[in-house]
Enzyme design. Structure first.
Site, PDB file in Angstrom:
ATOM      1  N   ASP A  67       0.824  -1.209   0.000  1.00  0.00           N
ATOM      2  CA  ASP A  67       0.000   0.000   0.000  1.00  0.00           C
ATOM      3  C   ASP A  67       0.860   1.262   0.000  1.00  0.00           C
ATOM      4  O   ASP A  67       2.086   1.218   0.121  1.00  0.00           O
ATOM      5  CB  ASP A  67      -0.931   0.002   1.225  1.00  0.00           C
ATOM      6  CG  ASP A  67      -0.212  -0.397   2.522  1.00  0.00           C
ATOM      7  OD1 ASP A  67      -0.899  -0.731   3.484  1.00  0.00           O
ATOM      8  OD2 ASP A  67       1.041  -0.388   2.539  1.00  0.00           O
ATOM      9  N   ASN A 136      -7.757  -3.016  13.930  1.00  0.00           N
ATOM     10  CA  ASN A 136      -9.155  -3.301  13.550  1.00  0.00           C
ATOM     11  C   ASN A 136      -9.233  -4.469  12.566  1.00  0.00           C
ATOM     12  O   ASN A 136     -10.264  -4.682  11.934  1.00  0.00           O
ATOM     13  CB  ASN A 136      -9.811  -2.042  12.945  1.00  0.00           C
ATOM     14  CG  ASN A 136      -9.088  -1.580  11.682  1.00  0.00           C
ATOM     15  OD1 ASN A 136      -8.141  -2.220  11.226  1.00  0.00           O
ATOM     16  ND2 ASN A 136      -9.543  -0.484  11.111  1.00  0.00           N
ATOM     17  N   HIS A 138      -7.354  -4.870   9.821  1.00  0.00           N
ATOM     18  CA  HIS A 138      -7.041  -4.590   8.405  1.00  0.00           C
ATOM     19  C   HIS A 138      -5.716  -5.197   8.000  1.00  0.00           C
ATOM     20  O   HIS A 138      -4.819  -5.395   8.818  1.00  0.00           O
ATOM     21  CB  HIS A 138      -7.100  -3.085   8.102  1.00  0.00           C
ATOM     22  CG  HIS A 138      -5.953  -2.265   8.583  1.00  0.00           C
ATOM     23  ND1 HIS A 138      -6.103  -1.201   9.451  1.00  0.00           N
ATOM     24  CD2 HIS A 138      -4.631  -2.317   8.314  1.00  0.00           C
ATOM     25  CE1 HIS A 138      -4.934  -0.641   9.667  1.00  0.00           C
ATOM     26  NE2 HIS A 138      -4.035  -1.306   8.997  1.00  0.00           N
ATOM     27  N   GLU A 143      -9.606  -1.938   4.938  1.00  0.00           N
ATOM     28  CA  GLU A 143     -10.277  -1.662   6.198  1.00  0.00           C
ATOM     29  C   GLU A 143     -11.513  -2.563   6.356  1.00  0.00           C
ATOM     30  O   GLU A 143     -11.984  -3.161   5.373  1.00  0.00           O
ATOM     31  CB  GLU A 143     -10.701  -0.183   6.250  1.00  0.00           C
ATOM     32  CG  GLU A 143      -9.537   0.784   6.222  1.00  0.00           C
ATOM     33  CD  GLU A 143      -8.853   0.939   7.581  1.00  0.00           C
ATOM     34  OE1 GLU A 143      -8.780  -0.055   8.328  1.00  0.00           O
ATOM     35  OE2 GLU A 143      -8.396   2.054   7.887  1.00  0.00           O
TER      36      GLU A 143
HETATM   37  N1  GLP Z   1      -0.981  -0.035   6.078  1.00  0.00           N
HETATM   38  C1  GLP Z   1      -0.280  -0.459   7.285  1.00  0.00           C
HETATM   39  C2  GLP Z   1      -0.499  -1.941   7.477  1.00  0.00           C
HETATM   40  O1  GLP Z   1       0.111  -2.655   6.404  1.00  0.00           O
HETATM   41  C3  GLP Z   1       0.115  -2.359   8.817  1.00  0.00           C
HETATM   42  O2  GLP Z   1       0.009  -3.771   8.996  1.00  0.00           O
HETATM   43  C4  GLP Z   1      -0.625  -1.630   9.925  1.00  0.00           C
HETATM   44  C5  GLP Z   1      -0.155  -2.083  11.313  1.00  0.00           C
HETATM   45  O3  GLP Z   1       1.066  -1.433  11.592  1.00  0.00           O
HETATM   46  P1  GLP Z   1       1.938  -1.762  12.901  1.00  0.00           P
HETATM   47  O4  GLP Z   1       2.760  -2.965  12.536  1.00  0.00           O
HETATM   48  O5  GLP Z   1       2.765  -0.541  13.119  1.00  0.00           O
HETATM   49  O6  GLP Z   1       0.977  -2.040  14.031  1.00  0.00           O
HETATM   50  O7  GLP Z   1      -0.360  -0.221   9.754  1.00  0.00           O
HETATM   51  C6  GLP Z   1      -0.733   0.337   8.502  1.00  0.00           C
HETATM   52  O8  GLP Z   1      -2.101   0.501   8.500  1.00  0.00           O
END
Ligand code: GLP
Length: 265
Positions: A67, A136, A138, A143
């Site tokens: 992304d 959440n 995702h 989402e």
């Molecule tokens: N787009 C990214 C996701 O790909 C990632 O998995 C998520 C959790 O990030 P973290 O590993 O910092 O909790 O954050 C963002 O939303």
């Protein structure tokens, strides 16, 4: 779905690095799907150390990131392109032209989404897709209520995701509310998927994705449909799982089976 429960974040990163090293050893021209956020950072550090120790090479590897924020130019310090450059690409021998991140600043982002799908097709698909997990549920920026067959497209971020990701932006700095993300259908086409999650804040989402119903309300539950998905969590992120004893038993039996048959997992 295989669930691996390990002591802490370091053990999760060690395990993830082992899976990546095995993948590249088996297929030096692997196509790797990569993730951002804080969870993969320790894994990327281990991959950099392995490259620096001449244990592996990324020279033939291609990468596709999940992304990117819509509206951020690649050189913007908070773009995911900049994140990957800083935390991995700048420190390994990958060909920069073989690293793909959705074009968040494209003049026609809808076309950029279709082009991204075509790029993945052109290289024969993704061999190993790394995922983190949003609180959440995702994956990427898919989402809750994302179609479980969705493709790369523009997605609006939830308030919780914006709050959770605000830590990467300076106070008062513009933080995008839109993104380009690989779809869940796109992710499920990867040959192998490895999701990493650590910390108690992810425990409810881990329980929902592993043991909850297949539902767009928990996009990560789509991994229940994948033939080769592995979820690697620390004790804190596993704490809400109802069948922990079984997952630990499966891991032990599987390790013993590979040991007896002298095979690599
Ligand atoms: N787009 C990214 C996701 O790909 C990632 O998995 C998520 C959790 O990030 P973290 O590993 O910092 O909790 O954050 C963002 O939303």
């Amino acid at each position: 779905m295989q669930v691996v429960i390990l002591a802490d974040g370091a053990a999760v990163a060690d395990y993830g690095a082992k899976v990546f090293k095995q993948q590249i050893a088996q297929k030096p021209n692997s196509v790797l799907g990569l993730a951002t956020g804080s969870t993969p950072l320790a894994l990327y550090k281990r991959l950099i150390a392995a490259y620096q120790a001449a244990e592996l090479s990324f020279a033939q590897v291609k990468t596709f990131n999940l992304d990117e924020y819509l509206g951020l130019a690649p050189e913007h310090p908070q773009s995911y392109r900049a994140f990957m450059q800083q935390h991995l690409f700048a420190h390994i021998d990958i060909n920069p032209e073989h690293t793909y991140v959705p074009l968040g600043a494209a003049a026609d982002p809808w076309q950029a989404c279709m082009d991204y799908e075509q790029l993945i097709l052109n290289v024969g698909g993704i061999d190993l897709q790394l995922l983190g997990l949003g609180r959440n549920g995702h994956i990427g920026f898919n989402e809750p209520t994302s179609s479980l067959q969705s493709r790369t497209r523009i997605k609006t971020l939830t308030a919780q995701t914006i709050t959770d990701n605000a830590r990467f932006f300076k106070a008062g700095e513009y933080q995008p509310h839109l993104s380009i993300t690989m779809g869940i259908g796109t992710i499920l086409e990867a040959k192998k998927i490895m999701l990493l999650a650590t910390g108690s804040a992810k425990a409810p989402a881990v329980q929902a994705l592993v043991e909850g119903p297949l539902s767009a309300v928990c996009p990560a539950s789509a991994l229940q449909l994948h033939p080769q998905a592995i979820v690697v969590v620390d004790e804190a992120a596993a704490s809400a799982l109802q069948h922990q004893a079984f997952y630990r038993h499966v891991a032990k039996e599987t390790a013993a089976l590979y040991q007896r048959s002298q095979r690599q997992p």
